[in-house]
Design a protein around this motif. Structure first.
Motif, short mmCIF file in Angstrom:
data_model
loop_
_atom_site.label_atom_id
_atom_site.label_comp_id
_atom_site.label_asym_id
_atom_site.label_seq_id
_atom_site.Cartn_x
_atom_site.Cartn_y
_atom_site.Cartn_z
N VAL A 253 43.99 53.04 57.07
CA VAL A 253 42.63 53.46 56.63
C VAL A 253 42.31 54.97 56.52
O VAL A 253 41.97 54.93 55.59
CB VAL A 253 41.57 52.88 57.39
CG1 VAL A 253 40.34 52.31 56.47
CG2 VAL A 253 42.19 50.71 57.78
N THR A 254 42.62 55.37 57.54
CA THR A 254 42.46 56.72 56.71
C THR A 254 42.74 57.66 55.66
O THR A 254 42.50 58.49 55.02
CB THR A 254 42.11 58.01 58.22
OG1 THR A 254 41.74 56.86 59.64
CG2 THR A 254 41.96 59.46 58.22
N TYR A 255 44.12 57.29 55.80
CA TYR A 255 44.34 57.53 54.67
C TYR A 255 43.90 57.22 52.82
O TYR A 255 43.93 57.51 51.57
CB TYR A 255 46.42 57.85 54.05
CG TYR A 255 46.31 57.77 52.99
CD1 TYR A 255 47.29 58.87 53.18
CD2 TYR A 255 46.87 56.87 52.20
CE1 TYR A 255 47.83 59.26 51.59
CE2 TYR A 255 48.13 56.65 50.97
CZ TYR A 255 48.60 58.26 50.72
OH TYR A 255 49.08 59.12 49.99
N GLN A 256 43.88 55.90 53.00
CA GLN A 256 43.17 54.58 51.95
C GLN A 256 41.32 55.46 51.81
O GLN A 256 41.65 55.95 50.13
CB GLN A 256 43.17 53.78 51.85
CG GLN A 256 44.73 53.03 52.51
CD GLN A 256 44.06 51.00 52.98
OE1 GLN A 256 43.77 51.15 53.82
NE2 GLN A 256 44.74 50.28 52.43
N LEU A 257 40.73 56.31 53.03
CA LEU A 257 39.84 56.63 52.45
C LEU A 257 39.29 58.23 52.56
O LEU A 257 38.77 58.32 52.70
CB LEU A 257 38.87 55.89 53.65
CG LEU A 257 38.69 54.77 53.73
CD1 LEU A 257 37.85 54.81 54.30
CD2 LEU A 257 38.16 53.69 52.25
N THR A 258 40.48 58.40 52.27
CA THR A 258 40.83 60.15 52.59
C THR A 258 39.68 61.09 51.22
O THR A 258 40.18 60.40 50.22
CB THR A 258 42.14 60.75 52.09
OG1 THR A 258 42.74 60.24 52.98
CG2 THR A 258 42.51 62.35 51.92
N ASP A 259 38.96 61.56 51.26
CA ASP A 259 38.41 61.69 50.34
C ASP A 259 36.87 60.95 49.64
O ASP A 259 36.60 62.16 48.42
CB ASP A 259 38.95 63.34 48.90
CG ASP A 259 40.47 64.20 49.37
OD1 ASP A 259 39.24 64.53 50.83
OD2 ASP A 259 41.08 64.23 49.56
N VAL A 260 37.38 60.13 50.02
CA VAL A 260 35.67 59.43 49.82
C VAL A 260 34.71 59.89 50.33
O VAL A 260 34.37 59.90 51.54
CB VAL A 260 36.24 57.81 50.42
CG1 VAL A 260 34.70 56.91 49.73
CG2 VAL A 260 37.54 57.34 49.62
N ARG A 261 33.77 59.15 49.66
CA ARG A 261 32.11 60.14 49.84
C ARG A 261 31.50 59.22 49.53
O ARG A 261 30.23 58.83 50.07
CB ARG A 261 31.50 60.95 48.99
CG ARG A 261 33.00 62.15 49.07
CD ARG A 261 32.47 62.91 50.31
NE ARG A 261 32.98 64.17 50.79
CZ ARG A 261 33.64 63.85 51.27
NH1 ARG A 261 34.51 62.94 51.55
NH2 ARG A 261 34.24 65.57 51.70
N ASN A 262 31.58 57.94 48.71
CA ASN A 262 30.78 56.45 48.96
C ASN A 262 31.83 55.48 49.42
O ASN A 262 32.33 55.48 48.44
CB ASN A 262 29.96 56.58 47.22
CG ASN A 262 28.92 57.86 47.34
OD1 ASN A 262 28.42 57.53 48.28
ND2 ASN A 262 28.70 58.97 46.75
N ILE A 263 31.21 54.21 50.32
CA ILE A 263 31.79 53.26 50.08
C ILE A 263 30.50 51.95 50.00
O ILE A 263 29.45 51.70 50.51
CB ILE A 263 32.41 52.73 51.69
CG1 ILE A 263 33.38 53.64 51.86
CG2 ILE A 263 32.56 51.21 51.73
CD1 ILE A 263 33.59 53.98 53.51
N PRO A 286 35.30 57.38 56.83
CA PRO A 286 35.20 59.10 56.58
C PRO A 286 33.77 59.91 56.68
O PRO A 286 32.75 59.41 56.65
CB PRO A 286 36.04 59.82 55.56
CG PRO A 286 36.23 58.20 54.93
CD PRO A 286 35.18 57.10 55.41
N ASP A 287 33.94 61.11 57.28
CA ASP A 287 32.71 62.61 57.63
C ASP A 287 31.99 62.31 55.88
O ASP A 287 33.53 62.59 55.50
CB ASP A 287 33.04 63.55 58.16
CG ASP A 287 33.01 62.80 60.31
OD1 ASP A 287 32.97 62.02 60.54
OD2 ASP A 287 34.29 63.86 60.45
N ASP A 288 30.40 62.63 56.44
CA ASP A 288 30.28 63.05 54.64
C ASP A 288 30.89 61.88 54.32
O ASP A 288 29.96 62.17 52.42
CB ASP A 288 30.71 63.84 54.69
CG ASP A 288 30.39 65.28 55.17
OD1 ASP A 288 29.35 65.74 56.01
OD2 ASP A 288 31.50 66.50 55.73
N CYS A 289 30.33 60.88 54.75
CA CYS A 289 30.53 59.62 53.58
C CYS A 289 29.18 58.55 53.58
O CYS A 289 29.31 58.43 55.23
CB CYS A 289 31.88 58.73 53.86
SG CYS A 289 32.69 56.93 53.25
N LYS A 290 29.01 58.74 52.61
CA LYS A 290 27.82 57.09 52.87
C LYS A 290 27.83 55.48 52.55
O LYS A 290 28.79 55.13 52.12
CB LYS A 290 27.04 57.68 52.23
CG LYS A 290 25.62 58.49 52.23
CD LYS A 290 24.77 59.50 51.33
CE LYS A 290 24.73 60.97 51.94
NZ LYS A 290 23.46 60.94 50.45
#
Length: 514
Positions: A253-263, A286-290
């Motif tokens: 999941v960490t890999y799939q959400l790399t660099d994502v800023r919004n979910i 991720p950090d800095d993801c809303k």
């Protein structure tokens, strides 16, 4: 009429016309009343975990509740693992749990227990206090189930057998809430922000209508689409947008959400790790993801996605999966090649019940371009749901082939489901992936940082000495079985099984991944 007759008539009038059961003495008047309401189909299972898992599978495919009939607190307790899975899937279900007669409870008989305490962990529950109120209680239970709950109606024996009851009219089924326009507009602002965004689908968001709308959104905005790790029911295959599922492992999941800023959540929960691991995060956002909520699981998820798509992608068509099936492999079976056999031979309109666990990691890829099909997964992680869920799916959809892909260790939790398949003549082809190991636990033994991987630890995760013989086990349950060790054997046996009516089992011997 007596209470049990009015109860069953009320269930049937509300659209609940299948009851999976394993009754005892306290439920005998319910059993007898089945003959007075012929519209109710009673299906016997030999263990309560099969009863509850079958009701779960039925409701996921029928989109309406089934009933279960369970014997007192121990019966409800025996069915609890698959009730947990049903609760996590928001499966509509009505449990009827017999209880001692009201005047008998004071004597603390051997089977006396706190049924309400157990039922309260699942959702709505009520103990019917009188014969006169029983039918109304049943109508309330169905309404709670139709709202996405596991509803439990506790039925004292004297309330069941006493005369003077009348059926109750069903409630109007609830409708899914329309998502407010302001929420739709706020999500559109996120999608058009040029920040990397993921739309995470869950619940009814993994049905075709919602998938098509989500695909339009992704085509127009560049958002990535993912489905929750274990969807209750996901529609896929030729002509349906393909959506990748979030991984089981936190690292995936960490890999799939790399660099994502919004979910953006559309019927799904915000991603978390399945278990706690020393030194690793539980929250996988991720950090800095809303995180933004477009639709809750019981909202009109497809409608909300369509509202977004009509504004951001008015002229965009969804990206549909083209027909593409793998070539039949050859040689010894492996965790990598057996899935290609299924992908190559999967019949049209199939229902896959997937509890293959570690052996099925490559299954989504192998079946992505197969004929259109549904997949039911292990929503709550309580193993032993595969065979029972297949029973329920086959009862709900008798004209569709059901393919149960089943890990061997998990199969041994509920093997008596095979007997119910044979008794009811259900069209279920079960492929047991026999690696003779709790392979997932071998992996987890390493991932939790446990220091010991010595012989005693590994022996506790081993399923040999003796080897399980699923062909003989199936035969004892009335299900014809075969064993395959090569891809050629599996292809021949699978093709023959799906071409014939009734249940079949194939034991596919594969090495363990771990």
């Amino acid at each position: 009429m007596n209470g049990a007759q009015a109860l069953i008539r009320t269930l049937v009038d509300a659209g609940v016309n299948v009851c999976f059961g394993n009754p005892g003495t306290s439920e005998m008047h319910f059993v007898a009343a089945l003959d007075s309401v012929p519209e109710m189909r009673g299906i016997l299972a030999l263990f309560e975990g099969v009863v509850t898992g079958a009701a779960d599978g039925y409701a996921r495919m029928a989109d309406k509740p089934a009933a279960t009939l369970l014997h007192l607190g121990p019966g409800l307790g025996n069915g609890l693992a698959n009730l947990h899975n049903a609760r996590r899937a928001r499966t509509p279900m009505v449990n009827v749990v017999g209880d001692h007669a009201t005047y008998h409870k004071q004597y603390d008989a051997p089977l006396e227990s706190d049924i309400e305490a157990v039922a309260g962990t699942l959702g709505w529950f009520r103990t019917s206090q009188s014969t006169a109120s029983l039918a109304a209680d049943a109508a309330d239970a169905v309404a709670a189930a139709q709202a996405g709950q596991v509803a439990t109606l506790i039925l004292p024996a004297d309330v069941s057998w006493s005369e003077g009851a009348e059926p109750a009219a069903p409630h109007t089924p609830p409708t899914r809430r329309t998502v407010d326009e302001s929420v739709v507009r706020a999500v559109i602002d996120v999608l058009q922000s040029d920040e990397p965004t993921v739309v995470l689908l869950g619940g009814h968001g993994t049905r075709e209508r919602a998938l098509r709308a989500a695909s339009r959104i992704a085509q127009a905005t560049g958002a990535k689409l993912f489905a929750e790790t274990f969807p209750a029911r996901i529609q896929r295959g030729e002509g349906v947008p393909t959506v990748e599922r979030l991984g089981y492992l936190a690292e995936q999941v960490t890999y799939q959400l790399t660099d994502v800023r919004n979910i953006v959540l559309a019927g799904a929960k915000s991603p978390v790790s399945f278990f706690a691991y020393p030194g690793k995060a539980s929250d996988l956002v991720p950090d800095d993801c809303k995180v933004h909520v477009l639709a809750e699981p019981l909202d009109d998820i497809a409608g909300a996605l369509e509202a977004v798509a009509d504004l951001v992608a008015p002229d965009v068509e969804p990206a549909l999966q083209q027909a593409q099936q793998p070539a039949l492999p050859s040689g010894d079976l492996t965790p990598q090649n057996w899935v290609d056999v299924i992908g190559a031979l999967l019949p049209a309109n199939a229902i896959i019940v997937d509890e293959a666990n570690t052996s099925g990691l490559l299954l989504p890829t192998a079946t992505a371009g197969a004929p259109r099909h549904d997949v039911l997964t292990l929503t709550g992680g309580a193993i032993g749901d595969g065979l029972p869920t297949a029973v329920g799916a086959a009862v709900a959809c008798p004209d569709r082939p059901v393919i149960c892909l089943q890990a061997d260790g998990s199969a041994m939790y509920t093997p008596s489901a095979l007997w119910t398949m044979a008794r009811e003549g259900l069209n279920v082809t079960t492929v047991v992936l026999s690696n003779r190991s709790y392979a997932i636990l071998k992996l987890e033994l390493q991932r939790v940082g446990a220091e010991s991987t010595g012989p005693k630890a590994l022996d506790l995760l081993d399923l040999s000495r003796p080897d399980l013989d699923f062909v003989s086990l199936a035969a004892a349950m009335g299900v014809p079985g075969t064993r395959s060790t090569t891809a050629e054997e599996l292809a021949a046996q699978f093709g023959e099984a799906i071409a014939q009516p009734g249940p079949h089992l194939i034991e596919a011997v594969v090495p363990t991944l771990f």
